[in-house]
Design an enzyme around this catalytic site. Structure first.
Site, PDB file in Angstrom:
ATOM      1  CB  SER A   1      94.825  62.156  93.675  1.00 60.14           C
ATOM      2  OG  SER A   1      94.696  63.250  92.806  1.00 60.14           O
TER       3      SER A   1
ATOM      4  CE1 TYR B   1      94.543  58.668  89.426  1.00 65.46           C
ATOM      5  CE2 TYR B   1      94.117  61.024  89.505  1.00 65.46           C
ATOM      6  CZ  TYR B   1      94.834  59.926  89.916  1.00 65.46           C
ATOM      7  OH  TYR B   1      95.844  60.079  90.837  1.00 65.46           O
TER       8      TYR B   1
ATOM      9  CE  LYS C   1      94.798  57.388  92.886  1.00 61.91           C
ATOM     10  NZ  LYS C   1      95.639  56.309  93.431  1.00 61.91           N
TER      11      LYS C   1
END
Length: 352
Positions: free
Chosen positions: A130, A156, A160
């Protein structure tokens, strides 16, 4: 090549599976339905529709990557040539409230999957990363060699970044892995058929599914978080990419691994290279739908940045991949999906 797609029933996963099948790859799909609709038969409604669209059967297993034995059973029963790892909890705001769930799911799941891949000699691996790994960009457009891991504002994004580090270290230690990290920008739209699209469980976390649900009447109003950013109209600017372009990027990455045989670890931005503001996105969906979208201004959320868009030219140079669709197609296909599926995959067949 037989490809295991983890997280196959979700928005990105279902479109990736469709593109893989259309490109002649064999697919085995797994998902744990944490963010996808499970049908009464235990199958994913999204993948049933992909089967209809492609005319191909999709072998599927319900599997939770946190359970290493479940993955082991799959790899013992089936032979895979490559893995596309899309399975993750992905709501930025929720990750701030539930960090342990996000670290457990996204990190432990990834480590389990990689250790089973290693044990069974499956060393072609594509990871769904991402743009959040870049943190607040120091320069625009963002290139793949920009610094990562600094100023990431949510768990989050941290997960990643951490999985990227694991994969980079793995490729340094074991030279026979072929790993591609695909850093997504903001996927929107749907398959042009209107049969598959984004169907978030609960209130959407991303801008465009939220805008579409306001437009169809499922939600009352769009809150715009901030109109004083240093951007042309004061609202946040992001790099939105049509989901079909994003999905094709995975096929291009697999094609590269097949042709090059040995690539180590490569990183690619998947975006259009152009930023659109919140107000531009709203106006584009109003144009596509012919409807007015009610909005109200609110204060920026913690960690919100003014602009974020990439330079995708490396993907063109090495993968031969570039975006084919622009903003009007993104909104046309998003609206077509929303209109035909006002309640997402739980909508009865056909438009209301």
């Amino acid at each position: 090549m037989k490809v295991l797609v983890a997280g196959a029933a979700g928005f990105i996963g279902s479109h990736v599976v469709l593109c893989l099948l259309e490109s002649g790859y064999d697919v085995f799909a797994i998902d744990n339905f944490s963010n996808a609709v499970e049908g009464p038969d235990g199958k994913a409604e999204s993948l049933k529709r992909v089967s209809e669209l492609t005319g191909k059967d999709i072998p599927f297993a319900k599997c939770d990557l946190r359970n290493e034995q479940e993955i082991e059973n799959l790899f013992t029963t089936h032979k895979f040539d490559a893995v596309i790892h899309l399975a993750a909890l992905k709501a930025v705001g929720e990750s701030v409230d539930k960090p342990l769930e996000y670290y457990a799911n996204n990190l432990i799941g990834s480590l389990n999957l990689l250790s089973v891949c290693k044990k069974h000699g499956v060393k072609n691996f594509i990871f769904s990363s991402s743009a959040t790994v870049y943190g607040p960009p120091k320069e625009l457009p963002i290139l793949e060699n920009a610094s990562t891991g600094q100023g990431i504002t949510n768990p989050y994004g941290q997960t990643k970044y951490m999985v990227e580090q694991v994969l980079m270290d793995l490729s340094k230690a074991e030279k026979d892995w072929n790993i591609v990290l695909l850093r997504y920008f903001n996927p929107v739209g749907a398959h042009p058929s209107g049969r598959i699209g984004e169907d978030p469980l609960g209130i959407p976390n991303n801008l465009m599914p939220f805008v579409a649900q306001v437009c169809i009447g499922r939600l009352p109003v769009l809150k715009i978080y901030g109109d004083k950013f240093d951007t042309p109209d004061g609202t946040g600017v992001r790099d939105y990419i049509h989901i079909m372009d994003l999905a094709r990027g995975h096929v291009s990455a697999l094609d590269r691994i097949k042709k090059a045989k040995q690539i180590g670890c490569e990183i690619y931005n998947l975006g259009t290279g152009k930023g659109y503001s919140v107000l531009e996105m709203v106006a584009a969906l109003e144009k596509a739908s012919g409807r007015k979208i009610p909005t109200e201004m609110s204060v920026p959320r913690p960690g919100d940045i003014a602009s974020c868009y990439c330079d995708p030219s490396l993907a063109y140079e090495k993968l031969g991949w570039k975006c084919e669709f622009g903003l009007s197609e993104m909104c046309r296909d998003l609206w077509n999906w929303q209109l035909n599926n006002p309640q997402g995959f739980s909508t009865a067949a056909g438009p209301n």
